[in-house]
Design a protein around this motif. Structure first.
Motif, PDB file in Angstrom:
ATOM      1  N   LYS A  21      34.706  37.350  39.233  1.00  0.00           N
ATOM      2  CA  LYS A  21      35.268  36.313  38.456  1.00  0.00           C
ATOM      3  C   LYS A  21      36.618  36.650  38.276  1.00  0.00           C
ATOM      4  O   LYS A  21      36.963  37.438  37.762  1.00  0.00           O
ATOM      5  CB  LYS A  21      34.339  36.475  37.320  1.00  0.00           C
ATOM      6  CG  LYS A  21      34.741  35.488  36.178  1.00  0.00           C
ATOM      7  CD  LYS A  21      33.900  35.503  35.060  1.00  0.00           C
ATOM      8  CE  LYS A  21      34.183  34.524  34.025  1.00  0.00           C
ATOM      9  NZ  LYS A  21      33.384  35.052  32.710  1.00  0.00           N
ATOM     10  N   LEU A  22      37.462  35.560  38.570  1.00  0.00           N
ATOM     11  CA  LEU A  22      38.824  35.621  38.231  1.00  0.00           C
ATOM     12  C   LEU A  22      39.400  35.144  36.745  1.00  0.00           C
ATOM     13  O   LEU A  22      38.604  34.433  36.341  1.00  0.00           O
ATOM     14  CB  LEU A  22      39.658  34.496  39.275  1.00  0.00           C
ATOM     15  CG  LEU A  22      39.316  35.207  40.868  1.00  0.00           C
ATOM     16  CD1 LEU A  22      39.778  34.121  41.569  1.00  0.00           C
ATOM     17  CD2 LEU A  22      40.008  36.487  41.026  1.00  0.00           C
ATOM     18  N   LEU A  23      40.785  35.702  36.152  1.00  0.00           N
ATOM     19  CA  LEU A  23      40.888  35.211  34.926  1.00  0.00           C
ATOM     20  C   LEU A  23      41.362  33.646  34.944  1.00  0.00           C
ATOM     21  O   LEU A  23      41.191  33.368  33.804  1.00  0.00           O
ATOM     22  CB  LEU A  23      42.298  35.930  34.645  1.00  0.00           C
ATOM     23  CG  LEU A  23      41.817  37.425  34.190  1.00  0.00           C
ATOM     24  CD1 LEU A  23      43.123  38.015  33.589  1.00  0.00           C
ATOM     25  CD2 LEU A  23      41.113  37.574  32.970  1.00  0.00           C
ATOM     26  N   ASN A  24      41.391  33.228  36.031  1.00  0.00           N
ATOM     27  CA  ASN A  24      41.635  31.620  36.116  1.00  0.00           C
ATOM     28  C   ASN A  24      40.382  30.677  35.869  1.00  0.00           C
ATOM     29  O   ASN A  24      40.651  29.615  36.005  1.00  0.00           O
ATOM     30  CB  ASN A  24      42.518  31.221  37.125  1.00  0.00           C
ATOM     31  CG  ASN A  24      41.856  31.309  38.394  1.00  0.00           C
ATOM     32  OD1 ASN A  24      40.787  31.594  38.439  1.00  0.00           O
ATOM     33  ND2 ASN A  24      42.530  30.906  39.682  1.00  0.00           N
ATOM     34  N   GLY A  25      39.272  31.451  35.890  1.00  0.00           N
ATOM     35  CA  GLY A  25      38.093  30.703  35.741  1.00  0.00           C
ATOM     36  C   GLY A  25      37.266  30.701  37.026  1.00  0.00           C
ATOM     37  O   GLY A  25      36.227  30.004  36.957  1.00  0.00           O
ATOM     38  N   PHE A  66      45.346  35.888  41.899  1.00  0.00           N
ATOM     39  CA  PHE A  66      44.743  35.849  40.484  1.00  0.00           C
ATOM     40  C   PHE A  66      44.339  37.184  40.437  1.00  0.00           C
ATOM     41  O   PHE A  66      43.557  38.131  40.864  1.00  0.00           O
ATOM     42  CB  PHE A  66      43.708  34.766  40.493  1.00  0.00           C
ATOM     43  CG  PHE A  66      44.347  33.425  40.934  1.00  0.00           C
ATOM     44  CD1 PHE A  66      45.178  32.703  39.804  1.00  0.00           C
ATOM     45  CD2 PHE A  66      44.059  32.699  42.010  1.00  0.00           C
ATOM     46  CE1 PHE A  66      45.390  31.363  40.420  1.00  0.00           C
ATOM     47  CE2 PHE A  66      44.526  31.664  42.466  1.00  0.00           C
ATOM     48  CZ  PHE A  66      45.326  30.795  41.558  1.00  0.00           C
ATOM     49  N   GLU A  67      44.420  37.605  38.797  1.00  0.00           N
ATOM     50  CA  GLU A  67      43.891  38.877  38.243  1.00  0.00           C
ATOM     51  C   GLU A  67      42.224  38.644  38.120  1.00  0.00           C
ATOM     52  O   GLU A  67      41.905  37.566  37.859  1.00  0.00           O
ATOM     53  CB  GLU A  67      44.494  39.218  37.178  1.00  0.00           C
ATOM     54  CG  GLU A  67      45.921  39.702  37.406  1.00  0.00           C
ATOM     55  CD  GLU A  67      46.611  40.003  35.963  1.00  0.00           C
ATOM     56  OE1 GLU A  67      46.016  39.317  34.838  1.00  0.00           O
ATOM     57  OE2 GLU A  67      47.375  41.037  36.072  1.00  0.00           O
ATOM     58  N   ASP A  69      38.610  39.409  36.460  1.00  0.00           N
ATOM     59  CA  ASP A  69      38.034  39.509  34.989  1.00  0.00           C
ATOM     60  C   ASP A  69      36.795  40.336  34.909  1.00  0.00           C
ATOM     61  O   ASP A  69      36.728  41.303  34.258  1.00  0.00           O
ATOM     62  CB  ASP A  69      37.550  38.111  34.511  1.00  0.00           C
ATOM     63  CG  ASP A  69      37.117  38.175  32.962  1.00  0.00           C
ATOM     64  OD1 ASP A  69      37.651  39.272  32.349  1.00  0.00           O
ATOM     65  OD2 ASP A  69      36.363  37.113  32.616  1.00  0.00           O
ATOM     66  N   SER A  70      35.864  40.166  35.966  1.00  0.00           N
ATOM     67  CA  SER A  70      34.705  40.937  36.081  1.00  0.00           C
ATOM     68  C   SER A  70      34.039  40.738  37.411  1.00  0.00           C
ATOM     69  O   SER A  70      34.413  39.999  38.212  1.00  0.00           O
ATOM     70  CB  SER A  70      33.770  40.538  34.956  1.00  0.00           C
ATOM     71  OG  SER A  70      33.299  39.280  35.180  1.00  0.00           O
ATOM     72  N   LEU A  87      42.879  44.958  36.497  1.00  0.00           N
ATOM     73  CA  LEU A  87      42.846  43.433  36.851  1.00  0.00           C
ATOM     74  C   LEU A  87      43.758  42.988  38.026  1.00  0.00           C
ATOM     75  O   LEU A  87      43.194  42.224  38.581  1.00  0.00           O
ATOM     76  CB  LEU A  87      43.244  42.773  35.735  1.00  0.00           C
ATOM     77  CG  LEU A  87      42.732  43.017  34.062  1.00  0.00           C
ATOM     78  CD1 LEU A  87      43.106  42.283  33.371  1.00  0.00           C
ATOM     79  CD2 LEU A  87      41.288  42.814  34.439  1.00  0.00           C
ATOM     80  N   ASP A  88      44.846  43.812  38.393  1.00  0.00           N
ATOM     81  CA  ASP A  88      45.580  43.425  39.316  1.00  0.00           C
ATOM     82  C   ASP A  88      45.414  44.248  40.574  1.00  0.00           C
ATOM     83  O   ASP A  88      46.128  44.653  41.349  1.00  0.00           O
ATOM     84  CB  ASP A  88      47.087  43.406  38.973  1.00  0.00           C
ATOM     85  CG  ASP A  88      47.479  45.110  38.513  1.00  0.00           C
ATOM     86  OD1 ASP A  88      46.645  45.884  38.430  1.00  0.00           O
ATOM     87  OD2 ASP A  88      48.743  45.246  38.515  1.00  0.00           O
TER      88      ASP A  88
END
Length: 98
Positions: A21-25, A66-67, A69-70, A87-88
């Motif tokens: 899951k990326l931080l951009n959704g 993209f970073e 998230d989980s 994250l990165d």
């Protein structure tokens, strides 16, 4: 290091999903290339799963931009979502993957 990990999580089936899951959704899905029931080390009392998830170039492009998230792992007993602390990771390690 959970004492009942094998009973609680089961195993990872060939073809099961690992989702980032990326931080951009957005989500990136990978399929395991093999099954693993875990290997238990009696000295350290740690159960380790080693699974290969092939990554194609289009997935690498997303991971490079993209970073995270989980990470969500599909186990034989269900799924578990794990937070990501670096994250990165893929962004900073991309040169090693190409």
């Amino acid at each position: 290091a959970y004492p009942n990990a094998r009973e609680a999580y089961g195993f990872i089936e060939k073809g099961s999903n690992l989702t980032i899951k990326l931080l951009n959704g957005e989500f990136i899905n990978f399929r395991s290339g093999q099954m693993d029931q875990g290997s238990y080390d009696t000295e350290t009392e740690v159960l380790t799963y080693k699974v290969h998830y092939p990554i194609d170039r289009s997935q690498l492009a997303f991971l490079k931009k993209f970073e995270m998230d989980s990470i969500i792992v599909d186990w034989s007993s269900g799924y578990e979502e794990y937070p990501v602390y670096n994250l990165d990771f893929f962004i900073s390690q991309m040169d090693c993957l190409y």
